[in-house]
Design a protein around this motif. Structure first.
Motif, PDB file in Angstrom:
ATOM      1  N   UNK A   1       0.813  -1.448   0.017  1.00 31.55           N
ATOM      2  CA  UNK A   1      -0.467   0.208   0.321  1.00 31.55           C
ATOM      3  C   UNK A   1       0.914   1.405  -0.843  1.00 31.55           C
ATOM      4  N   UNK A   2       2.516   1.356  -0.442  1.00 28.95           N
ATOM      5  CA  UNK A   2       3.263   2.210   0.220  1.00 28.95           C
ATOM      6  C   UNK A   2       4.254   2.270  -1.028  1.00 28.95           C
ATOM      7  N   UNK A   3       3.633   3.615  -1.782  1.00 29.65           N
ATOM      8  CA  UNK A   3       4.473   4.155  -3.536  1.00 29.65           C
ATOM      9  C   UNK A   3       5.880   3.494  -2.624  1.00 29.65           C
ATOM     10  N   UNK A   4       6.351   2.606  -3.146  1.00 33.61           N
ATOM     11  CA  UNK A   4       8.247   2.009  -3.279  1.00 33.61           C
ATOM     12  C   UNK A   4       8.921   2.835  -4.640  1.00 33.61           C
ATOM     13  N   UNK A   5      10.449   2.939  -5.069  1.00 32.83           N
ATOM     14  CA  UNK A   5      10.946   2.828  -5.648  1.00 32.83           C
ATOM     15  C   UNK A   5      11.541   1.146  -6.444  1.00 32.83           C
ATOM     16  N   UNK A   6      11.839   1.646  -7.309  1.00 31.24           N
ATOM     17  CA  UNK A   6      12.055  -0.408  -8.037  1.00 31.24           C
ATOM     18  C   UNK A   6      12.680   0.195  -9.187  1.00 31.24           C
ATOM     19  N   UNK A   7      13.970  -1.249  -8.659  1.00 31.82           N
ATOM     20  CA  UNK A   7      15.104  -0.846  -9.858  1.00 31.82           C
ATOM     21  C   UNK A   7      15.548  -2.466 -10.415  1.00 31.82           C
ATOM     22  N   UNK A   8      16.092  -2.120 -11.051  1.00 30.57           N
ATOM     23  CA  UNK A   8      16.601  -3.709 -11.868  1.00 30.57           C
ATOM     24  C   UNK A   8      18.135  -3.884 -11.290  1.00 30.57           C
ATOM     25  N   UNK A   9      18.588  -5.121 -11.167  1.00 34.95           N
ATOM     26  CA  UNK A   9      19.106  -5.736 -10.488  1.00 34.95           C
ATOM     27  C   UNK A   9      20.600  -5.736 -11.757  1.00 34.95           C
ATOM     28  N   UNK A  10      20.515  -5.608 -12.858  1.00 35.58           N
ATOM     29  CA  UNK A  10      21.636  -5.595 -13.812  1.00 35.58           C
ATOM     30  C   UNK A  10      22.212  -3.529 -13.945  1.00 35.58           C
ATOM     31  N   UNK A  11      20.933  -3.070 -13.265  1.00 35.28           N
ATOM     32  CA  UNK A  11      21.580  -1.001 -13.001  1.00 35.28           C
ATOM     33  C   UNK A  11      22.733  -1.325 -12.212  1.00 35.28           C
ATOM     34  N   UNK A  12      22.276  -1.947 -11.039  1.00 29.64           N
ATOM     35  CA  UNK A  12      22.773  -1.473 -10.039  1.00 29.64           C
ATOM     36  C   UNK A  12      24.276  -2.294 -10.048  1.00 29.64           C
ATOM     37  N   UNK A  13      24.579  -3.755 -10.378  1.00 30.32           N
ATOM     38  CA  UNK A  13      26.075  -3.960 -11.217  1.00 30.32           C
ATOM     39  C   UNK A  13      27.112  -3.312 -11.891  1.00 30.32           C
ATOM     40  N   UNK A  14      26.152  -2.661 -12.898  1.00 31.29           N
ATOM     41  CA  UNK A  14      26.858  -1.704 -13.677  1.00 31.29           C
ATOM     42  C   UNK A  14      27.409  -0.280 -13.051  1.00 31.29           C
ATOM     43  N   UNK A  15      26.403  -0.400 -12.092  1.00 32.33           N
ATOM     44  CA  UNK A  15      26.816   0.976 -11.307  1.00 32.33           C
ATOM     45  C   UNK A  15      28.511   0.717 -10.926  1.00 32.33           C
ATOM     46  N   UNK A  16      27.624  -0.226  -9.924  1.00 33.15           N
ATOM     47  CA  UNK A  16      29.231  -1.115  -8.742  1.00 33.15           C
ATOM     48  C   UNK A  16      30.410  -1.350  -9.679  1.00 33.15           C
ATOM     49  N   UNK A  17      30.189  -1.398 -10.899  1.00 31.77           N
ATOM     50  CA  UNK A  17      31.991  -1.834 -11.897  1.00 31.77           C
ATOM     51  C   UNK A  17      32.434  -0.754 -12.469  1.00 31.77           C
ATOM     52  N   UNK A  18      31.741   0.557 -12.197  1.00 33.05           N
ATOM     53  CA  UNK A  18      32.209   1.601 -13.304  1.00 33.05           C
ATOM     54  C   UNK A  18      33.053   2.441 -12.188  1.00 33.05           C
ATOM     55  N   UNK A  19      33.597   3.260 -13.339  1.00 38.71           N
ATOM     56  CA  UNK A  19      34.698   4.275 -13.168  1.00 38.71           C
ATOM     57  C   UNK A  19      34.695   5.072 -11.902  1.00 38.71           C
ATOM     58  N   UNK A  20      32.835   5.290 -11.916  1.00 38.53           N
ATOM     59  CA  UNK A  20      32.885   6.104 -10.653  1.00 38.53           C
ATOM     60  C   UNK A  20      32.507   5.593  -9.402  1.00 38.53           C
ATOM     61  N   UNK A  21      32.219   4.383  -9.103  1.00 34.51           N
ATOM     62  CA  UNK A  21      32.125   3.644  -7.994  1.00 34.51           C
ATOM     63  C   UNK A  21      34.207   3.758  -7.148  1.00 34.51           C
ATOM     64  N   UNK A  22      34.389   3.461  -8.411  1.00 35.04           N
ATOM     65  CA  UNK A  22      36.016   2.563  -7.572  1.00 35.04           C
ATOM     66  C   UNK A  22      36.541   4.128  -7.278  1.00 35.04           C
ATOM     67  N   UNK A  23      36.339   5.742  -7.997  1.00 31.87           N
ATOM     68  CA  UNK A  23      36.584   7.103  -7.409  1.00 31.87           C
ATOM     69  C   UNK A  23      36.212   7.520  -6.349  1.00 31.87           C
ATOM     70  N   UNK A  24      34.647   6.191  -5.925  1.00 30.29           N
ATOM     71  CA  UNK A  24      33.835   6.421  -4.528  1.00 30.29           C
ATOM     72  C   UNK A  24      35.095   5.595  -3.412  1.00 30.29           C
ATOM     73  N   UNK A  25      34.895   4.478  -3.650  1.00 33.23           N
ATOM     74  CA  UNK A  25      35.538   3.331  -2.841  1.00 33.23           C
ATOM     75  C   UNK A  25      37.148   4.223  -2.408  1.00 33.23           C
TER      76      UNK A  25
END
Length: 388
Positions: A132-156
């Motif tokens: 009964x509540x509105x939530x944000x939904x996403x696909x796993x593949x987009x999260x995995x791409x973001x974790x393998x991006x250069x931006x995540x290495x810089x954040x690490x």
């Protein structure tokens, strides 16, 4: 292996029989008799007791205590897994495919850091309905791409709490931190009326197009095509500020008698001005209704003052135009359709002109089609099409 009895308690006959069978099986593996195996085992225990600086009895008591604790721990884990399966509690898939039950508690700081970073990325989230509540939904593949991006290495490099990612496997292991800390859970599309007796489908509530109603899955797997829903809303400083502001406002209203006299007089003038505006609005609505009733019989079809006052328009458009005549719904529809339809005179002129050149155009079309058949190139051709 037979379960060891608690320290200080004699084993039952069933436990004694199980231990004797186990001793016989171990002795047979080593090519000994049960008596020889027990003597050899005693010698081994005595040697280990000397290394630990204990007597034989003390060392045996310690071994029994350890066996009893291990047995209790195994029973507790089995009971937790059975309770999780019966209650439908979500379980995350650990290393080696083992199912790890998710227990509510304080989230892992590493998982919170990963969730905070992913919330700031463009995962192309879509809104769904969960409980009964509105939530944000996403696909796993987009999260995995973001974790393998250069931006995540810089954040690490800047944040030591972020788990380093080198390949897809390490990205999946990092993503598993989210369901283990209840920051994001796997969901699937469900029917909101499933299990409910609403009668005929025509009486059911109409679904909003493009808005999924989802449910949480028990198995929290990490596959590219699966969907997860965010339970982590980020820092709550805005909500805390709103709550503090509401509390201050309530306290200010409650303590109105303690206000200075100038503030109380100012608030009184403001309240009187607001009441005057509301009264003026009601007086204008009554006056325009009386004016329409008079003009409806005096000068039909009737005159409206501010005809758009109660229409679904903006604030300023409600007072434009100042006056207007009453219009029937049929006339409004005819006005809307008149812009699309052509006038009758123009239609007649176009029909007459078309009748004049119809005969000539038919003859020209016949001769041109014959010449096209003669000049047509019937050789096969290969055309190249660009790929998308």
């Amino acid at each position: 292996m037979a379960a060891a009895p608690p320290p200080g308690q004699q084993p039952s006959p069933q436990q004694m029989a199980a231990m004797q069978q186990q001793i016989a099986a171990e002795a047979e593996k080593r090519g000994m008799t049960p008596q020889q195996f027990q003597q050899w085992q005693r010698q081994q225990i005595e040697a280990e007791a000397k290394k630990a600086g204990m007597t034989f009895e003390q060392y045996v008591t310690k071994l029994k205590q350890q066996a009893f604790e291990n047995h209790q721990r195994q029973q507790q884990m089995a009971a937790q897994q059975q309770a999780a399966q019966q209650s439908g509690q979500p379980q995350a898939q650990g290393q080696g495919g083992q199912q790890v039950p998710i227990n509510p508690g304080a989230p892992d700081p590493k998982a919170t850091a990963v969730a905070k970073w992913l919330r700031g990325q463009d995962l192309k989230t879509r809104t769904c309905i969960l409980n009964g509540q509105r939530k944000d939904m996403f696909r796993v593949k987009r999260a995995l791409r973001a974790l393998q991006s250069p931006a995540y290495k810089t954040a690490c490099a800047k944040n030591p709490l972020l788990t380093p990612v080198t390949d897809t496997a390490s990205a999946s292991e990092t993503f598993k931190l989210l369901p283990l800390s209840l920051l994001a859970l796997r969901v699937s599309k469900s029917d909101p009326h499933e299990g409910h007796n609403h009668g005929s489908p025509a009486k059911q509530q109409k679904r909003v197009k493009g808005l999924w109603t989802v449910k949480i899955e028990q198995q929290q797997e990490v596959l590219e095509d699966l969907h997860y829903v965010w339970l982590y809303d980020g820092p709550q400083w805005k909500q805390k500020m709103y709550a503090a502001g509401a509390l201050v406002l309530i306290m200010a209203v409650v303590m109105f008698p303690l206000w200075p006299m100038t503030l109380r007089i100012g608030v009184w003038y403001l309240s009187m001005g607001a009441l005057g505006l509301i009264g003026l609005f009601f007086a204008m609505a009554i006056f325009r209704a009386i004016l329409f009733a008079v003009t409806y019989f005096a000068v039909p079809p009737g005159l409206w003052l501010y005809p758009n006052l109660f229409e679904d328009v903006g604030f300023f458009d409600s007072f434009r135009p100042i006056w207007g005549w009453q219009e029937d719904k049929k006339k409004k529809k005819s006005k809307k359709g008149s812009g699309d339809a052509a006038p009758t005179g123009e239609k007649a002129t176009a029909a007459a002109a078309q009748a004049k050149w119809t005969g000539a155009s038919l003859a020209a079309a016949a001769t041109s089609s014959a010449s096209d058949v003669k000049n047509r190139n019937l050789k096969p051709r290969v055309e190249e099409v660009e790929e998308d």
